[in-house]
Design an enzyme around this catalytic site. Structure first.
Site, PDB file in Angstrom:
ATOM      1  CG  ASN A   9      -1.804   1.139   1.377  1.00  0.00           C
ATOM      2  OD1 ASN A   9      -1.774   2.054   0.561  1.00  0.00           O
ATOM      3  ND2 ASN A   9      -2.619   1.135   2.412  1.00  0.00           N
ATOM      4  NE  ARG A  96      -6.080   2.063  -0.049  1.00  0.00           N
ATOM      5  CZ  ARG A  96      -6.385   2.525   1.135  1.00  0.00           C
ATOM      6  NH1 ARG A  96      -5.561   2.344   2.138  1.00  0.00           N
ATOM      7  NH2 ARG A  96      -7.515   3.166   1.329  1.00  0.00           N
ATOM      8  CG  HIS A 184     -11.965   5.585   2.887  1.00  0.00           C
ATOM      9  ND1 HIS A 184     -12.443   6.769   3.368  1.00  0.00           N
ATOM     10  CD2 HIS A 184     -10.622   5.621   3.086  1.00  0.00           C
ATOM     11  CE1 HIS A 184     -11.443   7.497   3.846  1.00  0.00           C
ATOM     12  NE2 HIS A 184     -10.327   6.817   3.671  1.00  0.00           N
ATOM     13  NE  ARG A 244      -7.076  13.830   2.779  1.00  0.00           N
ATOM     14  CZ  ARG A 244      -7.270  12.527   2.596  1.00  0.00           C
ATOM     15  NH1 ARG A 244      -8.023  12.107   1.608  1.00  0.00           N
ATOM     16  NH2 ARG A 244      -6.723  11.648   3.400  1.00  0.00           N
ATOM     17  CD  GLU A 382      -8.362   0.703   4.356  1.00  0.00           C
ATOM     18  OE1 GLU A 382      -7.647   0.942   5.341  1.00  0.00           O
ATOM     19  OE2 GLU A 382      -8.759   1.584   3.582  1.00  0.00           O
TER      20      GLU A 382
END
Ligand code: AMP
Length: 400
Positions: A9, A96, A184, A244, A382
């Site tokens: 990832n 990913r 996500h 963000r 994940e």
């Protein structure tokens, strides 16, 4: 020799990796995992076994030869050495990848065509996609013929109905790919599958999942499938995050350009690095630091985070037509009883009743027995989702 699957990832400043064994069985198990953090500043490598014990640490001085490619080379060598020591055969590598565009609604095995297609999506995620694709080339160069699989953050949301994907912009822009994708997805897919195991009846109902980490978003699941999410064209929309802003009036962008003369790079910096919890608090992007602070701006940052979660919860419940369950996951969702309590307090109108003791203990189910809507804390994984997809694509159920 027993088989194993490696997961990579890779982001702008870090590369995470893990190795999973037991690939012949239904449930994979973690063997070790680690990361290189601080790429571009002061890279540090750390690997841990499945018990969390540190296996190795290493640091580099940043320089022209210490980059994503060379550090990925180090990781590949480290994984090879350690899996050989354990007598494991590498069956494949799962990656990913943030953007699968409208081309991919599920993970795929990498070949030249797939790689070329994914390169076309770089303009859709310029800060992430190149870093996701780099390690695939490194493995191709250094890993001989090891098969590779790409898993997308967008793929799980391809079940969103057309209206949920549309911006009210001229049609031609949508045809060029300017639409809501959602992100996500690997986390939501994992939670959807876990809920099917934990409570099959609820899993077929109307569920909102709140993935509250450094990046934060929410997703509406109907019968286990995504029908709407708070992130849109980029991973900036929706909830305020660590750095963000989340949902923002486009008029603000026009004003910043017109009146303050901000250029593209300034805006990228502002929206990716200096907004969100950090921007509002002026203190930190880390929720733990804000919760410990008595500065009123820290409380205001937490307040706007909770307020926007509550608004989006109402909006997603409206899209679902009702609500049967709310699931909290990721760093803040899994670890902060205070945030969960504040979110649920303002969502009582939807029929949520929080059990304070179960919430404080971080139990799996944190609603009262008479709550019309069940409330859950489910840790996401994940990496395991990527490993599972990679194993299923490369080995198939029958060849395990
Ligand atoms: P993630 O991106 O999922 O790793 O989540 C990172 C975020 O989770 C950071 O903002 C952390 O401050 C937050 N976090 C982790 N542990 C806790 C905790 N015990 N209480 C509040 N926030 C936490």
């Amino acid at each position: 020799m027993k088989g194993c699957i490696s997961v990579v990832n890779s982001g702008s400043s870090s590369i995470k990796f893990s190795l999973f064994g037991n690939v012949e069985k239904e449930a994979l198990s973690l063997i070790f995992g680690g990361q290189v953090e601080g790429i571009g500043v002061a890279p540090r490598f750390k690997a841990r076994n499945d018990q969390g014990d540190i296996l190795e640490e290493k640091a580099w001085v940043h320089g022209p030869d210490v980059n994503h490619e060379s550090l990925m080379g180090y990781i590949i060598g480290w994984i090879r050495e350690n899996r050989q020591r354990l007598g494991l055969e590498l069956k494949g590598v799962g990656h990913r990848v943030v953007h699968g565009g409208d081309a991919y609604s599920c993970p795929v095995r990498v070949d030249d065509t797939v790689l070329r297609t994914l390169e076309k999506f770089i303009p859709l995620a310029p800060l992430h996609q190149p870093h996701n694709l780099g390690p695939i080339r490194s493995v191709m160069k250094l890993g001989a013929d090891i098969p590779q699989v790409v898993c997308f953050d967008t793929a799980f949301h391809r079940t969103n109905p057309p209206l949920a994907q549309l911006f009210a912009l001229p049609r031609q822009l949508m045809d060029e790919g300017i639409r809501r994708y959602g992100f996500h997805g690997l986390s939501y897919e994992y939670i959807s599958r876990r809920l099917q195991v934990l409570d099959p009846v609820t899993a077929t109902g109307r569920v909102v999942v709140a993935h509250l980490g450094s990046g934060a978003s929410m997703c509406a699941l109907l019968n286990g499938q995504s029908i709407a999410s708070t992130m849109g064209f980029s991973a900036m929309d929706g909830l305020p995050m660590g750095t963000r802003p989340g949902n923002l009036d486009p008029g603000v962008v026009l004003y910043l350009m017109q009146e303050k003369g901000m250029a593209l790079d300034d805006l990228v910096d502002l929206f990716y690095k200096h907004s969100g919890l950090l921007g509002v608090s002026g203190i930190s992007n880390d929720m733990r630091v804000l919760q410990e602070s008595d500065d009123p701006h820290a409380e205001e940052a937490i307040g706007v985070f909770v307020y926007r979660i509550q608004r989006e919860l109402g909006s997603l419940a409206a899209v679902l037509g009702s609500l049967d369950a709310l699931v909290f996951t990721a760093g803040v969702g899994e670890n902060s009883p205070a945030i969960r309590a504040r979110v649920c307090e303002g969502a009582q109108w939807l029929g949520l009743r929080l059990n304070p003791e179960a919430n404080a203990r971080g139990q799996l189910k944190i609603s009262t027995p008479d709550s019309r809507v069940s409330i859950w804390v489910i840790p996401t994984d994940e990496e395991l989702m990527i490993a599972t997809h990679t194993r299923d694509i490369l080995l198939g159920a029958r060849n395990r």
